[in-house]
Scaffold this motif. Structure first.
Motif, short mmCIF file in Angstrom:
data_model
loop_
_atom_site.label_atom_id
_atom_site.label_comp_id
_atom_site.label_asym_id
_atom_site.label_seq_id
_atom_site.Cartn_x
_atom_site.Cartn_y
_atom_site.Cartn_z
N LEU A 104 -5.81 -6.08 18.53
CA LEU A 104 -4.77 -6.19 17.52
C LEU A 104 -4.98 -7.48 16.74
N GLU A 105 -4.63 -7.45 15.47
CA GLU A 105 -4.75 -8.65 14.65
C GLU A 105 -3.74 -9.68 15.16
N THR A 106 -4.23 -10.80 15.64
CA THR A 106 -3.39 -11.82 16.25
C THR A 106 -2.29 -12.27 15.29
N LYS A 149 -0.24 -10.55 13.73
CA LYS A 149 0.12 -9.53 12.74
C LYS A 149 0.38 -8.17 13.37
N GLY A 150 -0.14 -7.96 14.58
CA GLY A 150 0.07 -6.72 15.30
C GLY A 150 0.47 -7.04 16.72
N SER A 151 1.45 -6.31 17.27
CA SER A 151 1.87 -6.56 18.65
C SER A 151 2.44 -5.30 19.26
N SER A 190 5.60 -8.42 23.13
CA SER A 190 4.88 -8.78 21.90
C SER A 190 3.45 -9.24 22.18
N THR A 220 -0.48 -9.44 21.78
CA THR A 220 -1.29 -9.39 20.58
C THR A 220 -2.69 -9.90 20.90
N SER A 263 3.34 -3.84 13.31
CA SER A 263 2.31 -4.54 12.53
C SER A 263 2.92 -5.04 11.24
N SER A 288 -1.20 -6.99 6.77
CA SER A 288 -2.43 -7.58 7.28
C SER A 288 -3.11 -8.49 6.26
N TYR A 325 -8.93 -2.78 13.76
CA TYR A 325 -7.94 -3.09 14.78
C TYR A 325 -7.32 -1.78 15.26
#
Length: 154
Positions: free
Chosen positions: A92-94, A96-98, A111, A113, A134, A137, A145
Motif C-alpha cells: 500500500l502507498e505509505t 495514502k492507503g491503509s 490503519s 500501511t 485510500s 495518490s 499498489y
C-alpha cells in the motif's frame, strides 16, 4: 446490520403520532464475503461453503488506483467459528492507503500501511469488517499498489 433513523423539525399537529417498526430474523448462518459499495468492485473471490475465501484490493492484481475511496468488506463464517486472515500480498502507498480490521469487540488491524505484510489475524467472533481506505495518490504512474488476503473459518 445497521439501521439509521433521522428526523427533522416538523409542523405536524400536536395530536399526530408518527412511528415506525422493523422486524428482522436470521435466515442463514452460512458463509459470506461482500463489499458494501458496488463501486469498489468484486473484492471477494473463491468463497466456499466451508468458510474460506480471498479478499483483495479493487482491480487486483492491478493497481487499486489513485482516486480516494473507502471500501468496506464484511466477512462472515459459520456461527461458533472464528476467522483467520492471512495476507499474501501487501503493498500500500505509505500514508495514502491503509487497512483497518475489526470484529464486534476488537480492532485487529489499525490503519496498517506500507509494504510489510501484517501478522496473521484470528478474530474472536465469526464476523469481521475490513476497511480499505485510500487517499488521492501521489505515486508515480509505474508503481503498482495492491493487497490480497485469504480467510479461513477456524
Amino acid at each position: 446490520m445497521s439501521i439509521g433513523f433521522q428526523c427533522s423539525a416538523s409542523s405536524k399537529p400536536s395530536s399526530a403520532i408518527y412511528n415506525w417498526q422493523a422486524t428482522f430474523s436470521v435466515t442463514s448462518e452460512g458463509n459470506s464475503c461482500s463489499a458494501t459499495d458496488p463501486a469498489c468492485g468484486n473484492m471477494c473471490t473463491n468463497v466456499t461453503s466451508a468458510g474460506t475465501g480471498v479478499v483483495q484490493s479493487p482491480n487486483f492484481p492491478a493497481d487499486y488506483g489513485s482516486k480516494s475511496k473507502i471500501c468496506k468488506v464484511i466477512i462472515i463464517v459459520p456461527a461458533g467459528k472464528r476467522i483467520r486472515l492471512t495476507f499474501t500480498t501487501f503493498n500500500l502507498e505509505t500514508g495514502k492507503g491503509s487497512i483497518k480490521g475489526n470484529d464486534r469487540i476488537t480492532t485487529y488491524l489499525d490503519s496498517v500501511t506500507g509494504s510489510t505484510i501484517p501478522d496473521v489475524v484470528t478474530t474472536t467472533s465469526n464476523v469481521m469488517l475490513l476497511q480499505f481506505i485510500s487517499s488521492r495518490s501521489t505515486k508515480p504512474n509505474t508503481a503498482i499498489y495492491n493487497w490480497q488476503a485469504t480467510y479461513t473459518a477456524v
